[in-house]
Design an enzyme around this catalytic site. Structure first.
Site, PDB file in Angstrom:
ATOM      1  N   SER A   1       0.875  -1.171   0.000  1.00  0.00           N
ATOM      2  CA  SER A   1       0.000   0.000   0.000  1.00  0.00           C
ATOM      3  C   SER A   1       0.908   1.215   0.000  1.00  0.00           C
ATOM      4  CB  SER A   1      -0.854  -0.015   1.277  1.00  0.00           C
ATOM      5  OG  SER A   1      -1.421   1.255   1.510  1.00  0.00           O
TER       6      SER A   1
ATOM      7  N   TYR B   1      -2.289  -1.226  10.352  1.00  0.00           N
ATOM      8  CA  TYR B   1      -2.242  -1.354   8.891  1.00  0.00           C
ATOM      9  C   TYR B   1      -0.906  -0.829   8.355  1.00  0.00           C
ATOM     10  CZ  TYR B   1      -4.069  -1.174   4.071  1.00  0.00           C
ATOM     11  OH  TYR B   1      -4.285  -1.360   2.723  1.00  0.00           O
TER      12      TYR B   1
HETATM   13  P1  NAD Z   1     -11.662  -6.180   0.278  1.00  0.00           P
HETATM   14  O1  NAD Z   1     -12.109  -6.068   1.705  1.00  0.00           O
HETATM   15  O2  NAD Z   1     -12.595  -5.754  -0.795  1.00  0.00           O
HETATM   16  O3  NAD Z   1     -11.212  -7.689  -0.038  1.00  0.00           O
HETATM   17  C1  NAD Z   1     -10.375  -8.363   0.850  1.00  0.00           C
HETATM   18  C2  NAD Z   1     -10.598  -9.851   0.652  1.00  0.00           C
HETATM   19  O4  NAD Z   1      -9.706 -10.539   1.559  1.00  0.00           O
HETATM   20  C3  NAD Z   1     -12.032 -10.295   1.027  1.00  0.00           C
HETATM   21  O5  NAD Z   1     -12.560 -11.111   0.012  1.00  0.00           O
HETATM   22  C4  NAD Z   1     -11.837 -11.060   2.337  1.00  0.00           C
HETATM   23  O6  NAD Z   1     -12.795 -12.111   2.535  1.00  0.00           O
HETATM   24  C5  NAD Z   1     -10.416 -11.606   2.177  1.00  0.00           C
HETATM   25  N1  NAD Z   1      -9.797 -11.960   3.447  1.00  0.00           N
HETATM   26  C6  NAD Z   1      -9.815 -11.251   4.618  1.00  0.00           C
HETATM   27  N2  NAD Z   1      -9.209 -11.942   5.586  1.00  0.00           N
HETATM   28  C7  NAD Z   1      -8.772 -13.102   5.020  1.00  0.00           C
HETATM   29  C8  NAD Z   1      -8.076 -14.233   5.516  1.00  0.00           C
HETATM   30  N3  NAD Z   1      -7.721 -14.321   6.805  1.00  0.00           N
HETATM   31  N4  NAD Z   1      -7.781 -15.249   4.661  1.00  0.00           N
HETATM   32  C9  NAD Z   1      -8.153 -15.175   3.359  1.00  0.00           C
HETATM   33  N5  NAD Z   1      -8.841 -14.140   2.836  1.00  0.00           N
HETATM   34  C10 NAD Z   1      -9.144 -13.119   3.667  1.00  0.00           C
HETATM   35  O7  NAD Z   1     -10.287  -5.379   0.232  1.00  0.00           O
HETATM   36  P2  NAD Z   1      -9.435  -4.797  -0.986  1.00  0.00           P
HETATM   37  O8  NAD Z   1      -9.573  -3.335  -0.967  1.00  0.00           O
HETATM   38  O9  NAD Z   1      -9.713  -5.548  -2.230  1.00  0.00           O
HETATM   39  O10 NAD Z   1      -7.962  -5.113  -0.442  1.00  0.00           O
HETATM   40  C11 NAD Z   1      -7.159  -6.160  -0.956  1.00  0.00           C
HETATM   41  C12 NAD Z   1      -5.723  -5.895  -0.559  1.00  0.00           C
HETATM   42  O11 NAD Z   1      -5.310  -4.642  -1.113  1.00  0.00           O
HETATM   43  C13 NAD Z   1      -5.495  -5.791   0.961  1.00  0.00           C
HETATM   44  O12 NAD Z   1      -4.254  -6.350   1.304  1.00  0.00           O
HETATM   45  C14 NAD Z   1      -5.460  -4.288   1.182  1.00  0.00           C
HETATM   46  O13 NAD Z   1      -4.736  -3.952   2.338  1.00  0.00           O
HETATM   47  C15 NAD Z   1      -4.755  -3.850  -0.082  1.00  0.00           C
HETATM   48  N6  NAD Z   1      -4.945  -2.439  -0.414  1.00  0.00           N
HETATM   49  C16 NAD Z   1      -6.191  -1.943  -0.599  1.00  0.00           C
HETATM   50  C17 NAD Z   1      -6.321  -0.599  -0.916  1.00  0.00           C
HETATM   51  C18 NAD Z   1      -7.657   0.031  -1.125  1.00  0.00           C
HETATM   52  O14 NAD Z   1      -7.703   1.261  -1.196  1.00  0.00           O
HETATM   53  N7  NAD Z   1      -8.743  -0.710  -1.266  1.00  0.00           N
HETATM   54  C19 NAD Z   1      -5.174   0.210  -1.032  1.00  0.00           C
HETATM   55  C20 NAD Z   1      -3.932  -0.356  -0.838  1.00  0.00           C
HETATM   56  C21 NAD Z   1      -3.822  -1.693  -0.535  1.00  0.00           C
END
Ligand code: NAD
Length: 266
Positions: free
Chosen positions: A148, A161
């Protein structure tokens, strides 16, 4: 000078994406299917993983997997099942993640530990299992972590985080060094804000904590430092991820690629 043509592609590669039932992981899994890969859609929500797998590709190429990345036995058994089903394991996208918005003084120890477990224990366990398969097969591989912008900077209310995402940078760099003798590359993709459920869920708590309207949180907090006031999209993150997985040499290993509409310039 003699030019060598390297193939840039993921055709027939076997790719595991964790947290792939929705959001960024789902788009990454879908883009790998379009690139000709065989993909495991792994998620703690097994029913959602199954629905996503059915949506993004034919059963011959896409395998759903109910997997909690913090569970050592589930991870080892899950990676073994992928390797048996597809006969290889070439790429890991360690993407599963959660968010928790709270000031350090209000944070419960259990909330801190749970968030670090999903991001860091999950990354370690899936990395170890995949590296063992990759090394045993002797065909190298690529391991990509979903970092991130918070792998490089901090924001108030996001201590676990930012801590976890900084930690992934250390893991990616270490895997790059330990993996190199085995042809395993490792990189970190660092998105800015992407409009997924993870981000939607943090707008209201931030509005309350900062005493702002939700639209102000979006424009004056989340997107304030981008060059164009735009969210990063799931498609943009997925394209960079597929590119990194396809890149054929160690010229790109141990790197952190920020994908954030200019929010953070490294
Ligand atoms: P999201 O909440 O839409 O999806 C996350 C997915 O991870 C969900 O399907 C959830 O069921 C799954 N998950 C959670 N805990 C889990 C576990 N213990 N084992 C297996 N699966 C698990 O989130 P997102 O925005 O798609 O985020 C995905 C990744 O991208 C994360 O690592 C997040 O930190 C990173 N990220 C997101 C953003 C953003 O702005 N959305 C920015 C930077 C990084």
């Amino acid at each position: 000078m003699r030019r060598v043509r390297h193939e840039l592609g993921c055709k027939d590669k076997v790719v595991v994406v964790t947290g792939a039932a929705r959001g960024i992981g789902k788009e990454i899994a879908a883009q790998f299917v379009l690139a000709g890969a065989r993909v495991c859609v792994a998620d703690v929500d097994g029913a959602a993983a199954q629905a996503t797998a059915a949506e993004i590709g034919a059963a011959d190429f896409v395998m759903p997997l109910a997997l909690d990345v913090t569970d050592e036995e589930q991870v080892n058994a899950g990676m073994r099942a992928v390797a048996e089903r597809f006969g290889a394991l070439d790429v890991l996208i360690s993407n599963a993640g959660t968010q928790h918005i709270a000031a350090i003084v209000d944070l419960q120890f259990a909330q801190w530990k749970r968030l670090l477990a999903v991001h860091l224990d999950g990354a370690f366990l899936t990395t170890r299992a995949c590296m063992r398969h990759m090394i045993a097969r002797g065909a190298g591989g690529s391991i990509i972590y979903m970092g991130s912008v918070h792998s490089h900077l901090a924001s108030p209310l996001k201590a676990p985080y930012a801590t976890a995402k900084h930690g992934l940078l250390g893991l990616a760099r270490t895997v790059a060094k330990e993996g190199a003798p085995h042809g395993i590359r490792s990189n970190l993709v660092c998105p800015g804000f992407v409009r997924t459920a993870l981000v939607d869920a943090q707008i209201a708590p931030q509005a309350a904590a900062l005493r702002l309207a939700e639209t102000q949180v979006i424009h004056d907090v989340l997107l304030k430092d981008t060059v164009d006031g735009q969210f990063t999209t799931t498609a943009e993150v997925a394209q960079v991820t597929v590119f990194l997985a396809s890149f054929p040499t160690n010229a790109l290993t141990g790197q952190s690629i920020v994908v954030s509409h200019g929010w953070h310039m490294d």
